[in-house]
Design a protein around this motif. Structure first.
Motif, mmCIF file in Angstrom:
data_model
loop_
_atom_site.group_PDB
_atom_site.id
_atom_site.type_symbol
_atom_site.label_atom_id
_atom_site.label_comp_id
_atom_site.label_asym_id
_atom_site.label_seq_id
_atom_site.Cartn_x
_atom_site.Cartn_y
_atom_site.Cartn_z
ATOM 1 N N ILE A 127 52.705 7.734 14.735
ATOM 2 C CA ILE A 127 52.462 8.563 13.546
ATOM 3 C C ILE A 127 51.602 7.835 12.522
ATOM 4 N N THR A 128 51.946 6.587 12.210
ATOM 5 C CA THR A 128 51.169 5.842 11.203
ATOM 6 C C THR A 128 49.738 5.605 11.667
ATOM 7 N N THR A 129 49.575 5.360 12.973
ATOM 8 C CA THR A 129 48.230 5.136 13.510
ATOM 9 C C THR A 129 47.380 6.394 13.397
ATOM 10 N N LEU A 130 47.941 7.535 13.789
ATOM 11 C CA LEU A 130 47.197 8.788 13.729
ATOM 12 C C LEU A 130 46.911 9.205 12.288
ATOM 13 N N LEU A 131 47.852 8.940 11.390
ATOM 14 C CA LEU A 131 47.615 9.239 9.977
ATOM 15 C C LEU A 131 46.501 8.352 9.419
ATOM 16 N N TYR A 133 44.025 7.116 11.169
ATOM 17 C CA TYR A 133 42.772 7.594 11.750
ATOM 18 C C TYR A 133 42.308 8.884 11.078
ATOM 19 N N SER A 134 43.238 9.821 10.878
ATOM 20 C CA SER A 134 42.854 11.092 10.246
ATOM 21 C C SER A 134 42.401 10.879 8.805
ATOM 22 N N SER A 135 42.959 9.880 8.141
ATOM 23 C CA SER A 135 42.574 9.601 6.753
ATOM 24 C C SER A 135 41.125 9.139 6.664
ATOM 25 N N LYS A 143 44.015 5.721 1.703
ATOM 26 C CA LYS A 143 45.103 6.136 2.592
ATOM 27 C C LYS A 143 44.929 5.522 3.977
ATOM 28 N N HIS A 144 43.693 5.432 4.422
ATOM 29 C CA HIS A 144 43.411 4.825 5.722
ATOM 30 C C HIS A 144 43.924 3.384 5.756
ATOM 31 N N GLN A 145 43.612 2.629 4.739
ATOM 32 C CA GLN A 145 44.048 1.234 4.694
ATOM 33 C C GLN A 145 45.559 1.128 4.644
ATOM 34 N N GLN A 146 46.194 1.995 3.881
ATOM 35 C CA GLN A 146 47.646 1.953 3.761
ATOM 36 C C GLN A 146 48.332 2.276 5.081
ATOM 37 N N PHE A 147 47.905 3.356 5.721
ATOM 38 C CA PHE A 147 48.554 3.754 6.965
ATOM 39 C C PHE A 147 48.291 2.751 8.094
ATOM 40 N N HIS A 195 55.058 -2.547 2.375
ATOM 41 C CA HIS A 195 55.104 -1.587 1.262
ATOM 42 C C HIS A 195 55.227 -2.305 -0.079
ATOM 43 N N LEU A 196 56.142 -3.271 -0.151
ATOM 44 C CA LEU A 196 56.395 -3.932 -1.431
ATOM 45 C C LEU A 196 55.306 -4.931 -1.792
ATOM 46 N N TYR A 197 54.841 -5.691 -0.793
ATOM 47 C CA TYR A 197 53.932 -6.804 -1.094
ATOM 48 C C TYR A 197 52.474 -6.367 -1.160
ATOM 49 N N TRP A 198 52.091 -5.403 -0.303
ATOM 50 C CA TRP A 198 50.686 -4.994 -0.290
ATOM 51 C C TRP A 198 50.448 -3.627 -0.923
#
Length: 211
Positions: A127-131, A133-135, A143-147, A195-198
């Motif tokens: 899920i995170t990978t596809l999100l 990529y779609s971003s 959003k791409h960098q975050q996911f 999530h917390l550090y980056w």
């Protein structure tokens, strides 16, 4: 602090490279090794399980091996084309590795606790990978960098598991209990740290700069 960061990046890269290359052992070994020695003969004789296993360790190893390069600003700035190519390979291998991992999770040792942990790991990875990529396809770089950070945090579970398992066994003196714990501990803390550090820290810096 700069020296510590440099050392940390080198250690991170070395670990990802070593574990990323680890599946070669399964391809070269004459007989069962590693995880295969812990599986029943019935599972080992299943063609579907065998396909899922090698579809997990080989693409997953490639994803781990190349994925950490994507966080290099120098690489992105000097060769965006290479960054995109590596990214596409990562997405394909991560999705294949994640989907096959979902199937393998159902057959994980030590019952429902570990089975649920490893199955969810595969689902979250996909899920995170596809999100991610779609971003980037939508042009949303943030959003791409975050996911993709979340995606690789889950991918890094291959390293975390091997670091934590001996520690948990020594702590609890119970390999079965250690395996149940590591099924969750190898990836959930990774997501929390990212999530917390980056993610949160980056968002806070952006907010403060916008004021």
């Amino acid at each position: 602090m700069k020296v510590i960061n440099i050392i940390g990046r080198w250690v991170f890269g070395i670990l990802c490279t070593l574990i990323g290359l680890y599946p070669i052992i399964y391809l070269l070994a004459d007989g069962n090794v590693g995880l295969l020695t812990q599986k029943s003969q019935e599972i080992l004789e299943s063609n579907l399980w065998q396909i899922a296993f090698y579809s997990h360790i080989i693409p997953g190893g490639i994803a781990l091996l190349i994925g950490w390069l994507q966080f290099s600003k120098r690489l992105r700035n000097k060769n965006m084309g290479l960054h995109r190519t590596i990214g596409k390979v990562y997405v394909v291998t991560a999705v294949i590795g994640g989907l096959s991992g979902v199937y393998l999770g159902v057959y994980a040792n030590e019952g429902i606790v570990s089975q649920t942990g490893f199955t969810l790991l595969g689902i979250v990875w996909v899920i995170t990978t596809l999100l991610g990529y779609s971003s980037i396809k939508r042009g949303d770089i943030e959003k791409h960098q975050q996911f993709m950070l979340y995606s690789y945090a889950v991918c890094f579970a291959a390293v975390s598991l091997r670091l934590w398992m001996p520690i948990l066994i020594m702590t609890f003196k119970d390999p079965a209990l250690a395996f149940k714990i590591v099924a969750w501990w190898c990836w959930v803390p990774n997501l929390i740290v990212v999530h917390l550090y980056w993610i949160r820290r980056t968002n806070q810096l952006r907010s403060s700069n916008a004021i």
